[in-house]
Design a protein around this motif. Sequence first.
Motif, mmCIF file in Angstrom:
data_model
loop_
_atom_site.group_PDB
_atom_site.id
_atom_site.type_symbol
_atom_site.label_atom_id
_atom_site.label_comp_id
_atom_site.label_asym_id
_atom_site.label_seq_id
_atom_site.Cartn_x
_atom_site.Cartn_y
_atom_site.Cartn_z
ATOM 1 N N PHE A 24 45.430 118.421 48.630
ATOM 2 C CA PHE A 24 45.680 117.756 47.356
ATOM 3 C C PHE A 24 46.952 118.370 46.773
ATOM 4 C CE2 PHE A 24 41.097 117.740 48.007
ATOM 5 C CZ PHE A 24 40.787 116.395 47.832
ATOM 6 N N LEU A 25 47.956 117.552 46.493
ATOM 7 C CA LEU A 25 49.232 118.078 46.018
ATOM 8 C C LEU A 25 49.047 118.884 44.735
ATOM 9 C CD1 LEU A 25 51.703 115.112 46.615
ATOM 10 C CD2 LEU A 25 51.589 117.294 47.835
ATOM 11 N N GLY A 26 49.675 120.048 44.708
ATOM 12 C CA GLY A 26 49.610 120.903 43.538
ATOM 13 C C GLY A 26 48.379 121.763 43.449
ATOM 14 N N ALA A 27 47.476 121.662 44.427
ATOM 15 C CA ALA A 27 46.245 122.465 44.441
ATOM 16 C C ALA A 27 46.301 123.406 45.634
ATOM 17 C CB ALA A 27 45.012 121.566 44.514
ATOM 18 N N PRO A 28 46.761 124.644 45.442
ATOM 19 C CA PRO A 28 46.925 125.566 46.573
ATOM 20 C C PRO A 28 45.629 125.761 47.342
ATOM 21 C CG PRO A 28 47.989 126.446 44.610
ATOM 22 C CD PRO A 28 47.196 125.247 44.168
ATOM 23 N N ASP A 29 45.767 125.822 48.652
ATOM 24 C CA ASP A 29 44.624 125.993 49.549
ATOM 25 C C ASP A 29 44.931 127.179 50.456
ATOM 26 O OD1 ASP A 29 42.729 125.886 51.582
ATOM 27 O OD2 ASP A 29 42.726 123.694 51.675
ATOM 28 N N PRO A 30 44.169 128.277 50.348
ATOM 29 C CA PRO A 30 44.465 129.457 51.179
ATOM 30 C C PRO A 30 44.505 129.144 52.673
ATOM 31 C CG PRO A 30 42.837 129.989 49.493
ATOM 32 C CD PRO A 30 43.028 128.509 49.450
ATOM 33 N N GLU A 238 46.976 99.057 55.361
ATOM 34 C CA GLU A 238 47.807 99.423 54.215
ATOM 35 C C GLU A 238 46.949 99.935 53.063
ATOM 36 O OE1 GLU A 238 51.304 97.585 51.323
ATOM 37 O OE2 GLU A 238 50.060 96.237 52.528
ATOM 38 N N SER A 239 45.803 99.312 52.842
ATOM 39 C CA SER A 239 44.955 99.743 51.726
ATOM 40 C C SER A 239 44.465 101.172 51.925
ATOM 41 C CB SER A 239 43.780 98.789 51.550
ATOM 42 O OG SER A 239 42.938 98.778 52.698
ATOM 43 N N GLU A 240 44.138 101.542 53.165
ATOM 44 C CA GLU A 240 43.729 102.919 53.438
ATOM 45 C C GLU A 240 44.874 103.896 53.176
ATOM 46 O OE1 GLU A 240 40.540 103.166 56.975
ATOM 47 O OE2 GLU A 240 42.339 102.011 57.517
ATOM 48 N N ALA A 241 46.090 103.514 53.555
ATOM 49 C CA ALA A 241 47.243 104.383 53.324
ATOM 50 C C ALA A 241 47.494 104.564 51.832
ATOM 51 C CB ALA A 241 48.478 103.809 54.015
ATOM 52 N N ARG A 242 47.419 103.471 51.084
ATOM 53 C CA ARG A 242 47.632 103.563 49.640
ATOM 54 C C ARG A 242 46.515 104.364 48.962
ATOM 55 N NH1 ARG A 242 50.633 99.696 46.481
ATOM 56 N NH2 ARG A 242 52.322 98.779 47.703
ATOM 57 N N ARG A 247 44.689 109.610 46.528
ATOM 58 C CA ARG A 247 43.869 110.809 46.704
ATOM 59 C C ARG A 247 44.725 112.073 46.689
ATOM 60 N NH1 ARG A 247 42.116 114.234 50.793
ATOM 61 N NH2 ARG A 247 39.918 114.909 50.650
ATOM 62 N N LEU A 248 45.899 112.032 47.301
ATOM 63 C CA LEU A 248 46.767 113.204 47.327
ATOM 64 C C LEU A 248 47.071 113.724 45.927
ATOM 65 C CD1 LEU A 248 49.615 112.721 49.986
ATOM 66 C CD2 LEU A 248 47.961 114.586 49.866
ATOM 67 N N LEU A 249 47.200 112.815 44.965
ATOM 68 C CA LEU A 249 47.569 113.205 43.600
ATOM 69 C C LEU A 249 46.363 113.388 42.684
ATOM 70 C CD1 LEU A 249 50.628 110.847 42.959
ATOM 71 C CD2 LEU A 249 50.658 113.262 43.604
ATOM 72 N N SER A 250 45.170 113.256 43.211
ATOM 73 C CA SER A 250 43.977 113.183 42.359
ATOM 74 C C SER A 250 43.645 114.490 41.654
ATOM 75 C CB SER A 250 42.776 112.712 43.184
ATOM 76 O OG SER A 250 42.476 113.642 44.221
ATOM 77 N N LYS A 251 44.196 115.612 42.116
ATOM 78 C CA LYS A 251 43.920 116.897 41.465
ATOM 79 C C LYS A 251 45.174 117.516 40.862
ATOM 80 C CE LYS A 251 39.905 118.028 44.342
ATOM 81 N NZ LYS A 251 39.233 119.072 45.174
#
Length: 359
Positions: A24-30, A238-242, A247-251
């Motif tokens: 998730f972008l912006g959510a660091p993951d060790p 395409e809908s799955e990609a969008r 989801r990437l920006l959800s956090k």
Amino acid sequence: MTTPVGKSCEVSWFSALCDDDYEFLGAPDPMLQSSWEHCRNIVLAAEKRGFDNILLPSGYQLGLDTTVFASAIAPFLERMRLLMAVRIGEDWPPQLARRIATLDRILGGRLTVNIISSDLPGEKLDSEPRYARTVEVMKILKTMLNGEHLSHQGEFYNLDLDPPRITTVSGKCPPLYFGGLSPAARDAAAQAADVYLMWPDTMDNVREVVSDLTARAATYGRTLKFGYRAHVIVRETESEARDYAVRLLSKLDDGVGEAIRQKSLDAATAGVGRQSELRASAADDGFVEDNLWTGIGRARSGCGAAIVGDPDQVLAKIRAYQEEGIDAFIFSGYPHIAECDLFARHVLPELNHGALTLG
């Protein structure tokens, strides 16, 4: 599987040496933080899946040292090239020439170099002199790595040296990839680079940049190859990609995203500014044109957009860029190993690709 058709291009992946891998972008993951083990696994995944090259980025504050990582990973590779980023403000050209030659030998002649026109950390040069210094360095590297005596009297370096004893496998300077959007950066590329790299942009702007750089290089009696650096999200539909882009920006917290964008020492360049403009001109869903999504740039300095779609759409977008003159692509996605696998399964087999050659 169909036989790949169309013009050949170089297709590269990206190893997240600069603390740039997320679920998730912006959510660091060790588990995704830059480490020898994680970044090694990205490189080995790209080699196994058939990519031609892989960019090893360089950041002063973030992540791993690029040169040390490149020398450590090189013996693991049997086929793929390395595109090693070097920050010009932090190096001395004769030593850099010897280091490049040594790494090229370890790789069996498969090193390429991404020149970054950086400052020395703690110091600040204006754009024009910084790029003038970079031109001097590129010319010095080419002279020394082509096995020629160096007699250079410039604004930044005055050197009279024989080339290092160790040479590249070819006896020539490896291809120099270089990017920058300001007038000074464009002129630097025209004078001394081999491959001009650009970040994501609209098709009209890609066309303008290729045309402008082609004309600038011609004034120096030179030609350039062109590269395009972008993220990618490819799914069966395409809908799955969008949905995955959302989801990437959800956090993502906007304040965290801004802090990430400002952390880079290169956060105020013309190229970064253009990525911000692109994001500001996008529709509410983040798309600035068909299949080009700017949401990545909400949590990333620099390359801030992704090609998003189903395999046919992603392939069509790549081929459209090729028609505008793009010869090489550097892709990445989040998480990097997972998206590497998806791109390799859905898109890479359809592309006529191989290591970029100059000429």
